[in-house]
Structures are given as structure tokens and as C-alpha cells.
Scaffold this motif. Structure first.
Motif, PDB file in Angstrom:
ATOM      1  N   MET A   1       0.829  -1.199   0.000  1.00 59.91           N
ATOM      2  CA  MET A   1       0.000   0.000   0.000  1.00 59.91           C
ATOM      3  C   MET A   1       0.867   1.254   0.000  1.00 59.91           C
ATOM      4  N   GLN A   2       1.998   1.174   0.699  1.00 58.14           N
ATOM      5  CA  GLN A   2       2.939   2.300   0.698  1.00 58.14           C
ATOM      6  C   GLN A   2       3.394   2.589  -0.725  1.00 58.14           C
ATOM      7  N   ALA A   3       3.752   1.520  -1.433  1.00 58.39           N
ATOM      8  CA  ALA A   3       4.235   1.676  -2.805  1.00 58.39           C
ATOM      9  C   ALA A   3       3.153   2.289  -3.691  1.00 58.39           C
ATOM     10  N   GLN A   4       1.907   1.885  -3.445  1.00 58.52           N
ATOM     11  CA  GLN A   4       0.799   2.436  -4.223  1.00 58.52           C
ATOM     12  C   GLN A   4       0.648   3.934  -3.966  1.00 58.52           C
ATOM     13  N   ALA A   5       0.813   4.341  -2.718  1.00 57.65           N
ATOM     14  CA  ALA A   5       0.683   5.759  -2.374  1.00 57.65           C
ATOM     15  C   ALA A   5       1.765   6.575  -3.066  1.00 57.65           C
ATOM     16  N   MET A   6       2.980   6.064  -3.034  1.00 52.81           N
ATOM     17  CA  MET A   6       4.090   6.820  -3.606  1.00 52.81           C
ATOM     18  C   MET A   6       4.030   6.841  -5.124  1.00 52.81           C
ATOM     19  N   SER A   7       3.558   5.755  -5.733  1.00 58.39           N
ATOM     20  CA  SER A   7       3.448   5.763  -7.196  1.00 58.39           C
ATOM     21  C   SER A   7       2.288   6.657  -7.633  1.00 58.39           C
ATOM     22  N   ALA A   8       1.216   6.690  -6.835  1.00 55.90           N
ATOM     23  CA  ALA A   8       0.102   7.590  -7.144  1.00 55.90           C
ATOM     24  C   ALA A   8       0.576   9.039  -7.078  1.00 55.90           C
ATOM     25  N   ALA A   9       1.416   9.332  -6.088  1.00 51.54           N
ATOM     26  CA  ALA A   9       1.952  10.691  -5.951  1.00 51.54           C
ATOM     27  C   ALA A   9       2.826  11.034  -7.148  1.00 51.54           C
ATOM     28  N   SER A  10       3.628  10.077  -7.564  1.00 56.14           N
ATOM     29  CA  SER A  10       4.521  10.307  -8.696  1.00 56.14           C
ATOM     30  C   SER A  10       3.727  10.582  -9.970  1.00 56.14           C
ATOM     31  N   ARG A  11       2.675   9.795 -10.180  1.00 56.74           N
ATOM     32  CA  ARG A  11       1.832  10.011 -11.367  1.00 56.74           C
ATOM     33  C   ARG A  11       1.123  11.359 -11.296  1.00 56.74           C
ATOM     34  N   ALA A  12       0.711  11.732 -10.088  1.00 52.89           N
ATOM     35  CA  ALA A  12       0.030  13.022  -9.927  1.00 52.89           C
ATOM     36  C   ALA A  12       0.977  14.171 -10.255  1.00 52.89           C
ATOM     37  N   LEU A  13       2.244  14.027  -9.878  1.00 54.29           N
ATOM     38  CA  LEU A  13       3.217  15.078 -10.163  1.00 54.29           C
ATOM     39  C   LEU A  13       3.536  15.155 -11.649  1.00 54.29           C
ATOM     40  N   ASP A  14       3.407  14.023 -12.343  1.00 51.01           N
ATOM     41  CA  ASP A  14       3.591  14.050 -13.796  1.00 51.01           C
ATOM     42  C   ASP A  14       2.459  14.826 -14.458  1.00 51.01           C
ATOM     43  N   ARG A  15       1.294  14.735 -13.842  1.00 50.78           N
ATOM     44  CA  ARG A  15       0.094  15.276 -14.465  1.00 50.78           C
ATOM     45  C   ARG A  15      -0.182  16.724 -14.063  1.00 50.78           C
ATOM     46  N   PHE A  16       0.124  17.053 -12.808  1.00 49.43           N
ATOM     47  CA  PHE A  16      -0.202  18.384 -12.310  1.00 49.43           C
ATOM     48  C   PHE A  16       1.054  19.150 -11.936  1.00 49.43           C
ATOM     49  N   ASP A  17       0.912  20.472 -11.928  1.00 49.84           N
ATOM     50  CA  ASP A  17       2.027  21.314 -11.506  1.00 49.84           C
ATOM     51  C   ASP A  17       2.272  21.141 -10.011  1.00 49.84           C
ATOM     52  N   VAL A  18       3.524  21.319  -9.624  1.00 48.00           N
ATOM     53  CA  VAL A  18       3.901  21.097  -8.226  1.00 48.00           C
ATOM     54  C   VAL A  18       3.197  22.084  -7.292  1.00 48.00           C
TER      55      VAL A  18
END
Lengths: 93, 155
Positions: free
Chosen positions: A17-34
Motif C-alpha cells: 500500500m505504501q508503494a501504491q501511495a508513492m506511485s500515485a503521488a509520482s503520477r500526480a506530479l507528472d500530471r499536475f504542476d507542483v
């Protein structure tokens, strides 16, 4: 975009679940501005609601402190790039 | 960093664990925060007594709310009191302390489970119980206070 490595500061959550949270964050940063913290938080919360059921909360930012009550096994606080991420499920009795 | 604290006001063992976090504080020229559930907005100004006896104006601004007025006023009073008790010279924000004070007061007064985020720069996306959401600022400190429904476990 060069992906930085996420660093877990504190957690009460299975490793997968930790890995899922961090990968979701990474994808969100690809998609949205910081600077668009709300959209990033929205992306992560919705993904967790979809995968692990409703009731997840997400806070993203560069300067915040908090006090929360979370369900067991559903809490992570990590940093990625210049942001901090808090993902947790609200307490359920 | 891991901090846990027992909730003396709740009998029996709950599934929840109280935890606090403190991100690295970064002072920005202007707060850049928002939250879901934007509704009406209103402003009010209050005098805030400092330890030195000086009168200061702390500006309380509601960004978004889904909360009865009485609870809002209680949140404002609690936040102003805690901020007044913090060091003034140099002024230093202690977001975790303020978050704890608000959460504890609301958990005690209105029952669990409340959550509080305090800072100068954050965004969030939350699901809250009806009537349990308030996002406001005191001077340049942003405060998100919300409640999640405590539901029976499916097990």
C-alpha cells in the motif's frame, strides 16, 4: 520529468500500500504542476478510494503540521520532490 | 518521528490511532492553500491580547465552511487563544501544537473523530461528515478542521 525517489517519514501501512501511495503521488506530479497541491491530493485520494474503499484523506504541501486520527494500518507520511504527502483513512470504530 | 497519544475521553479500545506530523516549515510570501467544499466566505476582525499587553488585530477569514456557526466560533476562539500563547518575538508558528489543541477540543466537545491540518502552504482533498468541515485562516496561518464519520466496522 526526472522522477525523484520518495522517502517515507512515518507509516502504519502495509508495504504494498505504501508503494501504491508513492506511485500515485509520482503520477500526480507528472500530471499536475507542483504548485497545484489540491489536484495532486485529489488524484491520490480518489485512487485510494477506488482501490481500498471510501474514506481516505490526502494532504499535500510544503509547509504544514497536523493532528489526526486514522484507522489502523492506513497511514503514511512521505516526501517526494519538494512536497510532503499525508495519506490516511479516517478513524473507523 | 512517531508520536502517539492516548485518548482519555474515549472508553474502550478504538481502531484509530492518534498521530501527529510536522512537515518542514517553509515561509512563503503568501499562503497557497485550498480545500474541497468551497462555500460562502466571510471576514471578521478581533483584538488579540498579547503577553506584552499590546493589542493586536488577528484577522480571521473563513475560506470554506460546512459547520454550524457555534462550532465555527469555538474553532476561531481556540485558534486565536493558541496563537496568542505562542512566541511573538520572533514570531514562530507551531502548527502541530495548534492542530493538537483544536483536534483535542473538538474530539472532547463533539465526539471523535476530528482532524486538523495547520500550515502556510498545503492543499488537500478530504471526505468529511456533514456539518463537520471548516477551512479558515488567522493572519497568514491556514487551518483545516474536519470530521470523519465514525462507523461500525464491517467485521
Amino acid at each position: 520529468m526526472l522522477e525523484g525517489k520518495a522517502v517515507v517519514e512515518d507509516t502504519d501501512m502495509p508495504a504494498k500500500m505504501q508503494a501504491q501511495a508513492m506511485s500515485a503521488a509520482s503520477r500526480a506530479l507528472d500530471r499536475f504542476d507542483v504548485l497545484d497541491c489540491r489536484s495532486i491530493a485529489s488524484h491520490i485520494k480518489k485512487e485510494f478510494d477506488a482501490i481500498h474503499g471510501p474514506g481516505w484523506q490526502c494532504v499535500v504541501g510544503s509547509g504544514f503540521g497536523c493532528y489526526i486520527t486514522h484507522s489502523k494500518g492506513s497511514f503514511i507520511y512521505f516526501r517526494l520532490e519538494s512536497l510532503r504527502f499525508l495519506v490516511f483513512k479516517g478513524a473507523a470504530a | 518521528m512517531r508520536e502517539q497519544q492516548d485518548s482519555g475521553d474515549v472508553t474502550g479500545r478504538r481502531g484509530g490511532v492518534i498521530r501527529s506530523l510536522l512537515g518542514v516549515e517553509r515561509r512563503l510570501a503568501e499562503g497557497d492553500a485550498d480545500a474541497e467544499g468551497a462555500l460562502g466566505a466571510s471576514s471578521e476582525k478581533q483584538h488579540l491580547a498579547a503577553d506584552s499587553g499590546e493589542e493586536r488585530k488577528a484577522v480571521v477569514r473563513v475560506v470554506a465552511a460546512d459547520m454550524p456557526p457555534a462550532l465555527q466560533r469555538r474553532a476561531f476562539r481556540c485558534a486565536r487563544d493558541e496563537l496568542a500563547a505562542m512566541p511573538h518575538f520572533p514570531r514562530r508558528l507551531e502548527p502541530k501544537r495548534l492542530a493538537l489543541a483544536l483536534k483535542k477540543e473538538f474530539d472532547t466537545a463533539y465526539g471523535p473523530a476530528w482532524h486538523c491540518i495547520v500550515g502556510t502552504s498545503f492543499g488537500s482533498y478530504v471526505t468529511h461528515a456533514r456539518g463537520g468541515f471548516l477551512y479558515f485562516s488567522v493572519d497568514k496561518v491556514y487551518i483545516l478542521l474536519f470530521r470523519t464519520a465514525v462507523e461500525p466496522s464491517n467485521h
